[in-house]
Design an enzyme around this catalytic site. Structure first.
Site, PDB file in Angstrom:
ATOM      1  N   CYS A   1      -0.653   3.547  -6.641  1.00 50.41           N
ATOM      2  CA  CYS A   1      -1.575   3.014  -5.629  1.00 50.41           C
ATOM      3  C   CYS A   1      -1.887   1.598  -6.090  1.00 50.41           C
ATOM      4  O   CYS A   1      -2.216   1.397  -7.271  1.00 50.41           O
ATOM      5  CB  CYS A   1      -2.847   3.856  -5.583  1.00 50.41           C
ATOM      6  SG  CYS A   1      -4.194   3.096  -4.653  1.00 50.41           S
TER       7      CYS A   1
ATOM      8  N   CYS B   1       0.871  -1.177   0.000  1.00 47.38           N
ATOM      9  CA  CYS B   1       0.000   0.000   0.000  1.00 47.38           C
ATOM     10  C   CYS B   1       0.906   1.224   0.000  1.00 47.38           C
ATOM     11  O   CYS B   1       1.610   1.476   0.983  1.00 47.38           O
ATOM     12  CB  CYS B   1      -0.864  -0.035   1.266  1.00 47.38           C
ATOM     13  SG  CYS B   1      -1.888   1.415   1.507  1.00 47.38           S
TER      14      CYS B   1
HETATM   15  N1  DGL Z   1      -3.760   0.523  -2.021  1.00 51.94           N
HETATM   16  C1  DGL Z   1      -3.556   1.781  -1.305  1.00 51.94           C
HETATM   17  C2  DGL Z   1      -2.321   2.479  -1.930  1.00 51.94           C
HETATM   18  O1  DGL Z   1      -1.498   1.807  -2.558  1.00 51.94           O
HETATM   19  C3  DGL Z   1      -4.882   2.484  -1.288  1.00 51.94           C
HETATM   20  C4  DGL Z   1      -5.059   3.557  -0.304  1.00 51.94           C
HETATM   21  C5  DGL Z   1      -6.458   3.840   0.228  1.00 51.94           C
HETATM   22  O2  DGL Z   1      -6.931   3.063   1.058  1.00 51.94           O
HETATM   23  O3  DGL Z   1      -7.013   4.906  -0.108  1.00 51.94           O
HETATM   24  O4  DGL Z   1      -2.098   3.650  -1.782  1.00 51.94           O
END
Ligand code: DGL
Length: 254
Positions: A180, A69
């Site tokens: 993301c 993440c």
């Molecule tokens: N998968 C997360 C990232 O890579 C998402 C973040 C979220 O929860 O908004 O930033």
């Protein structure tokens, strides 16, 4: 065992890369479904949530924890590495790959959460690459919400991508960095809507880094089919069919 953390389903895109590279290892995937999306939370809150999840994975016996993440990385990784000894590998937007593969006159477009794009860590990375004057940043927080609802195609998703990316992209852009992990689900769609763009993410590079770190700790497994256990905000997932479907979808599109 490898612990993989994300706020939601986005980290499955990195889990998929890890499983391709190390198919015999065992994994725990932790999705913080009670708190996704992280984009609308304060940095302190995100840091606390990430710390809780990471400690959970270590208690379950993971040898290495992967922040799958970008938002978690940019808010919490230094804090965690200062506080704990265990190995943490963290994804970050693949701006270095974009910089290394583009000419000085090419612009780079990074899409990520607003938290990532405004983080000190990301801004420092951009500065160190000396690409500030040819980089454009685009927050796409709604794409996380589409992904969590299982909407990977359709008029609404396409309109959102066409409107938002369309606002920023010019003929000078060759690379779009998907900063993301949720956005990797839309890689093919983005490239089909904007055929001149090549999408990049940090998944392969991060998976290779996990392999290096793990192999320094213990010999990698050479046989047997690895297991994946799924947890949702600290509870064992009751229904894993959703994860199986998403991993199958990633396998088909790779
Ligand atoms: N998968 C997360 C990232 O890579 C998402 C973040 C979220 O929860 O908004 O930033």
């Amino acid at each position: 065992m490898i612990g993989v953390f994300d706020s939601g389903i986005g980290g499955l895109t990195l889990l998929h890369s890890l499983m391709r590279l190390m198919p015999h290892e065992n994994y725990i995937y932790y999705a913080d479904l009670d708190h996704v999306p992280y984009s609308y939370r304060s940095r302190d809150e995100i840091r606390e949530l990430v710390e809780e999840a990471v400690l959970f994975l270590i208690e379950k016996g993971c040898d290495v924890v992967v922040l799958a993440c970008n938002t978690a990385t940019n808010v919490a990784v230094e804090y965690l590495r200062d506080k704990y000894e265990f190995p943490i590998v963290a994804i970050q937007p693949a701006v270095k790959v974009a910089a290394d593969h583009s000419e000085d006159h090419n612009r780079i477009l990074t899409c990520a959460t607003p938290v990532t794009l405004s983080s000190e860590r990301y801004l420092k990375l951009v500065k160190s690459l000396n690409i500030e004057n040819r980089l454009d940043n685009l927050p796409l927080p709604k794409l996380v919400e589409f992904a969590e609802k299982g909407e990977f195609e359709g008029v609404l998703v396409e309109k959102y991508l066409l409107d938002e990316i369309g606002k920023k992209v010019t003929h000078e852009h060759h690379f779009i960095v998907l900063g993301c992990t949720h956005f990797t689900f839309y890689e093919r769609l983005i490239e089909s809507l904007f055929p001149k763009l090549t999408a990049l993410d940090g998944n392969e590079g991060t998976a290779r880094q996990v392999q290096r770190v793990l192999s320094e700790l213990k010999p990698l497994k050479e046989s047997g089919s690895g297991l994946v256990n799924f947890y949702e905000s600290g509870r064992k997932a009751k229904d894993i069919s959703k994860y199986a479907k998403l991993l199958a979808m990633l396998r088909l599109s790779s």
